[in-house]
Design a protein around this motif. Structure first.
Motif, PDB file in Angstrom:
ATOM      1  N   GLN A  12       0.837  -1.202   0.000  1.00 54.85           N
ATOM      2  CA  GLN A  12       0.000   0.000   0.000  1.00 54.85           C
ATOM      3  C   GLN A  12       0.874   1.254   0.000  1.00 54.85           C
ATOM      4  O   GLN A  12       0.596   2.209  -0.734  1.00 54.85           O
ATOM      5  N   ARG A  13       1.924   1.259   0.785  1.00 48.09           N
ATOM      6  CA  ARG A  13       2.833   2.418   0.805  1.00 48.09           C
ATOM      7  C   ARG A  13       3.560   2.566  -0.530  1.00 48.09           C
ATOM      8  O   ARG A  13       3.719   3.671  -1.039  1.00 48.09           O
ATOM      9  N   GLY A  46      -0.452  -3.472 -16.148  1.00 51.08           N
ATOM     10  CA  GLY A  46      -1.435  -4.492 -15.798  1.00 51.08           C
ATOM     11  C   GLY A  46      -1.244  -5.062 -14.402  1.00 51.08           C
ATOM     12  O   GLY A  46      -2.214  -5.397 -13.729  1.00 51.08           O
ATOM     13  N   GLY A  47      -0.002  -5.172 -13.964  1.00 52.71           N
ATOM     14  CA  GLY A  47       0.261  -5.688 -12.622  1.00 52.71           C
ATOM     15  C   GLY A  47      -0.231  -4.745 -11.535  1.00 52.71           C
ATOM     16  O   GLY A  47      -0.679  -5.188 -10.470  1.00 52.71           O
ATOM     17  N   ILE A  48      -0.171  -3.451 -11.794  1.00 53.11           N
ATOM     18  CA  ILE A  48      -0.694  -2.472 -10.836  1.00 53.11           C
ATOM     19  C   ILE A  48      -2.218  -2.591 -10.793  1.00 53.11           C
ATOM     20  O   ILE A  48      -2.824  -2.575  -9.721  1.00 53.11           O
ATOM     21  N   ALA A  49      -2.846  -2.716 -11.967  1.00 55.14           N
ATOM     22  CA  ALA A  49      -4.305  -2.900 -12.015  1.00 55.14           C
ATOM     23  C   ALA A  49      -4.697  -4.141 -11.220  1.00 55.14           C
ATOM     24  O   ALA A  49      -5.661  -4.116 -10.438  1.00 55.14           O
ATOM     25  N   ALA A  50      -3.957  -5.224 -11.385  1.00 52.97           N
ATOM     26  CA  ALA A  50      -4.252  -6.470 -10.667  1.00 52.97           C
ATOM     27  C   ALA A  50      -4.101  -6.270  -9.162  1.00 52.97           C
ATOM     28  O   ALA A  50      -4.937  -6.740  -8.382  1.00 52.97           O
ATOM     29  N   ALA A  51      -3.063  -5.573  -8.731  1.00 54.61           N
ATOM     30  CA  ALA A  51      -2.840  -5.358  -7.302  1.00 54.61           C
ATOM     31  C   ALA A  51      -3.961  -4.528  -6.684  1.00 54.61           C
ATOM     32  O   ALA A  51      -4.443  -4.831  -5.586  1.00 54.61           O
ATOM     33  N   VAL A  52      -4.396  -3.490  -7.380  1.00 52.98           N
ATOM     34  CA  VAL A  52      -5.463  -2.628  -6.858  1.00 52.98           C
ATOM     35  C   VAL A  52      -6.771  -3.418  -6.772  1.00 52.98           C
ATOM     36  O   VAL A  52      -7.484  -3.363  -5.759  1.00 52.98           O
ATOM     37  N   LEU A  53      -7.097  -4.163  -7.813  1.00 46.05           N
ATOM     38  CA  LEU A  53      -8.311  -4.985  -7.784  1.00 46.05           C
ATOM     39  C   LEU A  53      -8.221  -6.066  -6.708  1.00 46.05           C
ATOM     40  O   LEU A  53      -9.192  -6.312  -5.987  1.00 46.05           O
ATOM     41  N   SER A  77      -7.674 -17.527  -6.276  1.00 45.01           N
ATOM     42  CA  SER A  77      -7.527 -17.304  -7.712  1.00 45.01           C
ATOM     43  C   SER A  77      -8.174 -15.973  -8.062  1.00 45.01           C
ATOM     44  O   SER A  77      -9.063 -15.493  -7.357  1.00 45.01           O
ATOM     45  N   MET A  78      -7.705 -15.387  -9.157  1.00 41.00           N
ATOM     46  CA  MET A  78      -8.281 -14.141  -9.640  1.00 41.00           C
ATOM     47  C   MET A  78      -8.116 -14.092 -11.146  1.00 41.00           C
ATOM     48  O   MET A  78      -7.043 -14.385 -11.675  1.00 41.00           O
ATOM     49  N   THR A  79      -9.201 -13.733 -11.825  1.00 45.03           N
ATOM     50  CA  THR A  79      -9.186 -13.572 -13.274  1.00 45.03           C
ATOM     51  C   THR A  79      -9.449 -12.117 -13.585  1.00 45.03           C
ATOM     52  O   THR A  79     -10.358 -11.512 -13.028  1.00 45.03           O
ATOM     53  N   LEU A  80      -8.636 -11.560 -14.476  1.00 45.72           N
ATOM     54  CA  LEU A  80      -8.702 -10.141 -14.812  1.00 45.72           C
ATOM     55  C   LEU A  80      -8.968  -9.984 -16.297  1.00 45.72           C
ATOM     56  O   LEU A  80      -8.399 -10.716 -17.111  1.00 45.72           O
ATOM     57  N   ASN A  81      -9.820  -9.042 -16.637  1.00 41.96           N
ATOM     58  CA  ASN A  81     -10.081  -8.692 -18.032  1.00 41.96           C
ATOM     59  C   ASN A  81      -9.875  -7.199 -18.190  1.00 41.96           C
ATOM     60  O   ASN A  81     -10.464  -6.413 -17.441  1.00 41.96           O
ATOM     61  N   PHE A  82      -9.062  -6.818 -19.156  1.00 44.80           N
ATOM     62  CA  PHE A  82      -8.772  -5.407 -19.404  1.00 44.80           C
ATOM     63  C   PHE A  82      -9.697  -4.890 -20.501  1.00 44.80           C
ATOM     64  O   PHE A  82      -9.910  -5.546 -21.512  1.00 44.80           O
ATOM     65  N   HIS A  83     -10.232  -3.685 -20.284  1.00 45.79           N
ATOM     66  CA  HIS A  83     -11.193  -3.098 -21.218  1.00 45.79           C
ATOM     67  C   HIS A  83     -10.675  -1.824 -21.886  1.00 45.79           C
ATOM     68  O   HIS A  83     -11.023  -1.552 -23.026  1.00 45.79           O
ATOM     69  N   ALA A  84      -9.880  -1.026 -21.161  1.00 44.48           N
ATOM     70  CA  ALA A  84      -9.384   0.247 -21.692  1.00 44.48           C
ATOM     71  C   ALA A  84      -8.146   0.656 -20.907  1.00 44.48           C
ATOM     72  O   ALA A  84      -7.973   0.236 -19.759  1.00 44.48           O
ATOM     73  N   PRO A  85      -7.298   1.487 -21.502  1.00 42.59           N
ATOM     74  CA  PRO A  85      -6.114   1.954 -20.767  1.00 42.59           C
ATOM     75  C   PRO A  85      -6.449   3.124 -19.843  1.00 42.59           C
ATOM     76  O   PRO A  85      -7.408   3.861 -20.073  1.00 42.59           O
ATOM     77  N   ALA A  86      -5.656   3.271 -18.804  1.00 48.84           N
ATOM     78  CA  ALA A  86      -5.688   4.460 -17.948  1.00 48.84           C
ATOM     79  C   ALA A  86      -4.299   5.075 -18.015  1.00 48.84           C
ATOM     80  O   ALA A  86      -3.325   4.395 -18.376  1.00 48.84           O
ATOM     81  N   HIS A  87      -4.182   6.354 -17.687  1.00 47.97           N
ATOM     82  CA  HIS A  87      -2.917   7.073 -17.838  1.00 47.97           C
ATOM     83  C   HIS A  87      -2.598   7.917 -16.611  1.00 47.97           C
ATOM     84  O   HIS A  87      -3.496   8.205 -15.802  1.00 47.97           O
ATOM     85  N   ALA A  88      -1.356   8.314 -16.493  1.00 43.39           N
ATOM     86  CA  ALA A  88      -0.932   9.196 -15.405  1.00 43.39           C
ATOM     87  C   ALA A  88      -1.867  10.394 -15.349  1.00 43.39           C
ATOM     88  O   ALA A  88      -2.252  10.950 -16.377  1.00 43.39           O
ATOM     89  N   GLY A  89      -2.271  10.758 -14.147  1.00 36.34           N
ATOM     90  CA  GLY A  89      -3.224  11.843 -13.951  1.00 36.34           C
ATOM     91  C   GLY A  89      -4.635  11.349 -13.724  1.00 36.34           C
ATOM     92  O   GLY A  89      -5.478  12.072 -13.181  1.00 36.34           O
ATOM     93  N   ASP A  90      -4.923  10.093 -14.114  1.00 33.78           N
ATOM     94  CA  ASP A  90      -6.255   9.516 -13.885  1.00 33.78           C
ATOM     95  C   ASP A  90      -6.407   9.117 -12.420  1.00 33.78           C
ATOM     96  O   ASP A  90      -5.440   8.751 -11.755  1.00 33.78           O
TER      97      ASP A  90
END
Length: 135
Positions: A12-13, A46-53, A77-90
């Motif tokens: 988290q830090r 993608g790894g950051i998205a997975a960690a947050v989810l 277990s965890m299954t992830l599906n990506f739909h759109a990109p996010a960018h710095a500032g989001d």
């Protein structure tokens, strides 16, 4: 704000997310994206998205047995599906909702969004760490 967890774990830090467990039905994990969270293409890694989810879904599972959202659960277990990109500032927010489960496993689904866009979805299976195994 009551029910907000900050700086609880090294992950988290490191990532800089905030976990909100004030809603007993759904934990929320928020992250302000910086360039440190992006891949070589300038999009959310993608790894950051997975960690947050994973954190939002795991805390949602925890809320089923502990209103502080801190009872330890393991991701089976965890299954992830990506739909759109996010960018710095989001600003990202991951939310979870329990979809089922039984005596030992909890099933949780979740979404990762910016205010305007669905970034990713996930489903996961979580197991509570037995109290006798803590310590």
């Amino acid at each position: 704000m009551t029910g907000v967890i900050r700086d609880e774990t090294g992950t988290q830090r490191l990532l800089g997310y905030v976990l909100d467990v004030s809603d007993p039905a759904s934990a929320r994990c928020r992250l302000e994206l910086t360039g440190d969270h992006t891949n070589r293409h300038g999009a959310l890694h993608g790894g950051i998205a997975a960690a947050v989810l994973d954190n939002a879904l795991g805390a949602t599972a925890s809320l089923t047995v502990d209103d502080t959202g801190t009872a330890p659960f393991l991701t089976v277990s965890m299954t992830l599906n990506f739909h759109a990109p996010a960018h710095a500032g989001d600003t990202l927010e991951a939310t979870g909702r329990v979809t089922g489960g039984g005596r030992s496993l909890i099933f949780v689904a979740g979404e990762l969004r910016t205010p305007d866009l669905l970034i990713a979805t996930a489903t996961g299976v979580f197991k509570r760490v037995p109290p006798e195994r803590l310590g």
